[in-house]
Design a protein around this motif. Structure first.
Motif, PDB file in Angstrom:
ATOM      1  N   ARG A  40       0.850  -1.197   0.000  1.00 20.78           N
ATOM      2  CA  ARG A  40       0.000   0.000   0.000  1.00 20.78           C
ATOM      3  C   ARG A  40       0.882   1.242   0.000  1.00 20.78           C
ATOM      4  O   ARG A  40       1.690   1.438   0.915  1.00 20.78           O
ATOM      5  CB  ARG A  40      -0.913   0.001   1.223  1.00 20.78           C
ATOM      6  CG  ARG A  40      -1.900   1.168   1.242  1.00 20.78           C
ATOM      7  CD  ARG A  40      -2.816   1.097   2.441  1.00 20.78           C
ATOM      8  NE  ARG A  40      -3.836   2.138   2.373  1.00 20.78           N
ATOM      9  CZ  ARG A  40      -4.780   2.311   3.289  1.00 20.78           C
ATOM     10  NH1 ARG A  40      -4.816   1.502   4.362  1.00 20.78           N
ATOM     11  NH2 ARG A  40      -5.666   3.271   3.154  1.00 20.78           N
ATOM     12  N   ILE A  41       0.742   2.059  -1.038  1.00 17.15           N
ATOM     13  CA  ILE A  41       1.511   3.306  -1.149  1.00 17.15           C
ATOM     14  C   ILE A  41       0.542   4.438  -1.439  1.00 17.15           C
ATOM     15  O   ILE A  41       0.176   4.685  -2.595  1.00 17.15           O
ATOM     16  CB  ILE A  41       2.599   3.212  -2.233  1.00 17.15           C
ATOM     17  CG1 ILE A  41       3.550   2.038  -1.959  1.00 17.15           C
ATOM     18  CG2 ILE A  41       3.386   4.526  -2.304  1.00 17.15           C
ATOM     19  CD1 ILE A  41       4.665   1.890  -2.978  1.00 17.15           C
ATOM     20  N   GLU A  42       0.102   5.108  -0.398  1.00 19.96           N
ATOM     21  CA  GLU A  42      -0.757   6.272  -0.564  1.00 19.96           C
ATOM     22  C   GLU A  42       0.120   7.492  -0.865  1.00 19.96           C
ATOM     23  O   GLU A  42       1.213   7.635  -0.318  1.00 19.96           O
ATOM     24  CB  GLU A  42      -1.583   6.518   0.705  1.00 19.96           C
ATOM     25  CG  GLU A  42      -2.500   5.362   1.099  1.00 19.96           C
ATOM     26  CD  GLU A  42      -3.681   5.185   0.153  1.00 19.96           C
ATOM     27  OE1 GLU A  42      -3.917   6.086  -0.681  1.00 19.96           O
ATOM     28  OE2 GLU A  42      -4.355   4.142   0.252  1.00 19.96           O
ATOM     29  N   ARG A  43      -0.363   8.353  -1.733  1.00 14.08           N
ATOM     30  CA  ARG A  43       0.449   9.504  -2.148  1.00 14.08           C
ATOM     31  C   ARG A  43       0.882  10.358  -0.959  1.00 14.08           C
ATOM     32  O   ARG A  43       2.020  10.828  -0.901  1.00 14.08           O
ATOM     33  CB  ARG A  43      -0.346  10.370  -3.138  1.00 14.08           C
ATOM     34  CG  ARG A  43      -0.517   9.761  -4.512  1.00 14.08           C
ATOM     35  CD  ARG A  43      -1.095  10.781  -5.479  1.00 14.08           C
ATOM     36  NE  ARG A  43      -1.238  10.245  -6.822  1.00 14.08           N
ATOM     37  CZ  ARG A  43      -2.319   9.643  -7.278  1.00 14.08           C
ATOM     38  NH1 ARG A  43      -3.374   9.488  -6.468  1.00 14.08           N
ATOM     39  NH2 ARG A  43      -2.383   9.184  -8.506  1.00 14.08           N
ATOM     40  N   PRO A  46       3.477   7.591   2.015  1.00 10.65           N
ATOM     41  CA  PRO A  46       4.130   6.329   1.637  1.00 10.65           C
ATOM     42  C   PRO A  46       4.930   5.770   2.804  1.00 10.65           C
ATOM     43  O   PRO A  46       5.430   6.520   3.649  1.00 10.65           O
ATOM     44  CB  PRO A  46       5.052   6.748   0.487  1.00 10.65           C
ATOM     45  CG  PRO A  46       5.356   8.192   0.765  1.00 10.65           C
ATOM     46  CD  PRO A  46       4.101   8.760   1.364  1.00 10.65           C
ATOM     47  N   ARG A  93       1.862  -2.240  -6.471  1.00 10.27           N
ATOM     48  CA  ARG A  93       1.452  -1.215  -5.508  1.00 10.27           C
ATOM     49  C   ARG A  93      -0.012  -0.880  -5.695  1.00 10.27           C
ATOM     50  O   ARG A  93      -0.579  -1.044  -6.774  1.00 10.27           O
ATOM     51  CB  ARG A  93       2.294   0.052  -5.676  1.00 10.27           C
ATOM     52  CG  ARG A  93       2.153   0.736  -7.026  1.00 10.27           C
ATOM     53  CD  ARG A  93       2.934   2.039  -7.062  1.00 10.27           C
ATOM     54  NE  ARG A  93       2.960   2.629  -8.391  1.00 10.27           N
ATOM     55  CZ  ARG A  93       2.004   3.404  -8.890  1.00 10.27           C
ATOM     56  NH1 ARG A  93       0.921   3.664  -8.166  1.00 10.27           N
ATOM     57  NH2 ARG A  93       2.109   3.918 -10.101  1.00 10.27           N
ATOM     58  N   ARG A  95      -3.301   1.897  -3.987  1.00 11.76           N
ATOM     59  CA  ARG A  95      -3.732   2.976  -3.092  1.00 11.76           C
ATOM     60  C   ARG A  95      -5.239   3.136  -3.219  1.00 11.76           C
ATOM     61  O   ARG A  95      -5.841   2.715  -4.214  1.00 11.76           O
ATOM     62  CB  ARG A  95      -3.031   4.289  -3.435  1.00 11.76           C
ATOM     63  CG  ARG A  95      -3.293   4.808  -4.837  1.00 11.76           C
ATOM     64  CD  ARG A  95      -2.743   6.222  -5.030  1.00 11.76           C
ATOM     65  NE  ARG A  95      -1.312   6.298  -4.868  1.00 11.76           N
ATOM     66  CZ  ARG A  95      -0.434   6.288  -5.871  1.00 11.76           C
ATOM     67  NH1 ARG A  95      -0.864   6.198  -7.126  1.00 11.76           N
ATOM     68  NH2 ARG A  95       0.848   6.372  -5.641  1.00 11.76           N
ATOM     69  N   GLY A  96      -5.843   3.738  -2.210  1.00  8.38           N
ATOM     70  CA  GLY A  96      -7.255   4.066  -2.279  1.00  8.38           C
ATOM     71  C   GLY A  96      -8.132   2.870  -2.603  1.00  8.38           C
ATOM     72  O   GLY A  96      -8.060   1.813  -1.979  1.00  8.38           O
ATOM     73  N   TRP A  99      -6.479  -0.502  -3.272  1.00 13.77           N
ATOM     74  CA  TRP A  99      -6.118  -1.248  -2.076  1.00 13.77           C
ATOM     75  C   TRP A  99      -7.340  -1.936  -1.475  1.00 13.77           C
ATOM     76  O   TRP A  99      -7.276  -3.097  -1.051  1.00 13.77           O
ATOM     77  CB  TRP A  99      -5.461  -0.323  -1.057  1.00 13.77           C
ATOM     78  CG  TRP A  99      -5.146  -0.994   0.239  1.00 13.77           C
ATOM     79  CD1 TRP A  99      -5.810  -0.868   1.428  1.00 13.77           C
ATOM     80  CD2 TRP A  99      -4.092  -1.944   0.495  1.00 13.77           C
ATOM     81  NE1 TRP A  99      -5.244  -1.648   2.398  1.00 13.77           N
ATOM     82  CE2 TRP A  99      -4.188  -2.313   1.857  1.00 13.77           C
ATOM     83  CE3 TRP A  99      -3.083  -2.488  -0.294  1.00 13.77           C
ATOM     84  CZ2 TRP A  99      -3.300  -3.234   2.436  1.00 13.77           C
ATOM     85  CZ3 TRP A  99      -2.203  -3.395   0.291  1.00 13.77           C
ATOM     86  CH2 TRP A  99      -2.316  -3.760   1.639  1.00 13.77           C
ATOM     87  N   THR A 140       7.371   2.046  -7.085  1.00 16.52           N
ATOM     88  CA  THR A 140       7.610   1.572  -5.726  1.00 16.52           C
ATOM     89  C   THR A 140       8.940   2.096  -5.181  1.00 16.52           C
ATOM     90  O   THR A 140       9.545   1.484  -4.304  1.00 16.52           O
ATOM     91  CB  THR A 140       7.612   0.029  -5.671  1.00 16.52           C
ATOM     92  OG1 THR A 140       8.566  -0.482  -6.609  1.00 16.52           O
ATOM     93  CG2 THR A 140       6.238  -0.528  -5.977  1.00 16.52           C
TER      94      THR A 140
END
Length: 245
Positions: A40-43, A46, A93, A95-96, A99, A140
């Motif tokens: 999970r890489i949220e802007r 991270p 990866r 996000r949001g 995920w 990533t």
């Protein structure tokens, strides 16, 4: 292949026809599977690089030690088929909403200090679930805001080769390989103890002189097959578990 897809060879003492050998093998004739890992890489927030690497390595161990992966468990056949062929891991990866869709699929989410990695049972190389196949493998690249502290005494350490540059996704997969090699080398009692403790481990980059010593002392050593980012046969990780010394 993407920059975050990797397989490996090893000089560890895995008996017989190892799934990590670089030479052609009957394993190449078996159906090929891959272990999906999604970070999970949220802007806006991270995870730190080392936190992500350690969480990915623990996620592989969680999958291997899960009751569903053992015996007649619902994941056991897929795990056996995966380990009977070449060992592949792919990091993507999310996000949001991506995920949230990934979390709805069968798997386990493992958390670190801030990192979240979801691991899924192995899937055929060309048979990814739609919601995972759509996820990006690039992007990533992660950083540590400050150098990680020295590992706690007695904690297993996955030592990275200081002479290689790898994206975070690539390094996450390599750390996972190292954790898996250590797992294979342990006895059932040692595995149970590691599992009961929550799979403590650290991922650190070795100093050059330390790396030379580590690669010569008989500990499990990951050698990458060279599909992406680095040259074939490159030594990437030494799995330094106290029980293996």
């Amino acid at each position: 292949m993407s920059t975050d897809e990797t397989t490996a060879t090893t000089t560890a003492a895995v008996p017989g026809d190892s799934p990590f050998r670089s030479e052609p093998s009957t394993r190449d004739e078996a159906p090929q599977y891959v272990l999906p890992l999604v970070v999970r890489i949220e802007r806006a927030a991270p995870p730190a690089r080392t936190d992500a690497l350690e969480t990915a390595a623990r996620a592989v161990l969680v999958l291997l030690g899960d009751e569903r992966s053992l015996g007649e468990g619902e994941w056991a056949r897929a795990v056996r088929d995966w380990q009977d062929a070449r060992i592949r891991k792919v990091v993507r990866r999310a996000r949001g909403a991506e995920w949230r869709r990934a979390e709805a699929l069968d798997g386990v989410t493992v958390t670190g200090q801030a990192a979240e990695v979801r691991v899924f049972p192995p899937v055929p190389l060309d048979g990814w679930p739609k919601d995972l196949a759509k996820l990006q493998v690039s992007g990533t690249d992660l950083d540590d805001p400050e150098p990680p502290a020295d590992p706690e005494p007695g904690v297993p350490v996955l030592w990275l080769n200081p002479g290689l540059e790898m994206s975070a996704g690539k390094a996450m997969a390599q750390a996972g390989h190292g954790a898996q090699l250590a797992w294979w080398e342990l006895t059932s009692e040692q595995r149970a103890a590691w599992r009961a403790a929550g799979y403590p481990l650290a991922v650190r980059t070795a100093a050059p002189g330390q790396w030379r010593d580590l690669t010569a002392c008989g500990l499990p050593l990951v050698r990458d097959a060279g599909f992406t980012e680095i040259a074939p046969g490159s030594a990437t990780v030494v799995a330094d578990h106290p029980a293996l010394r």
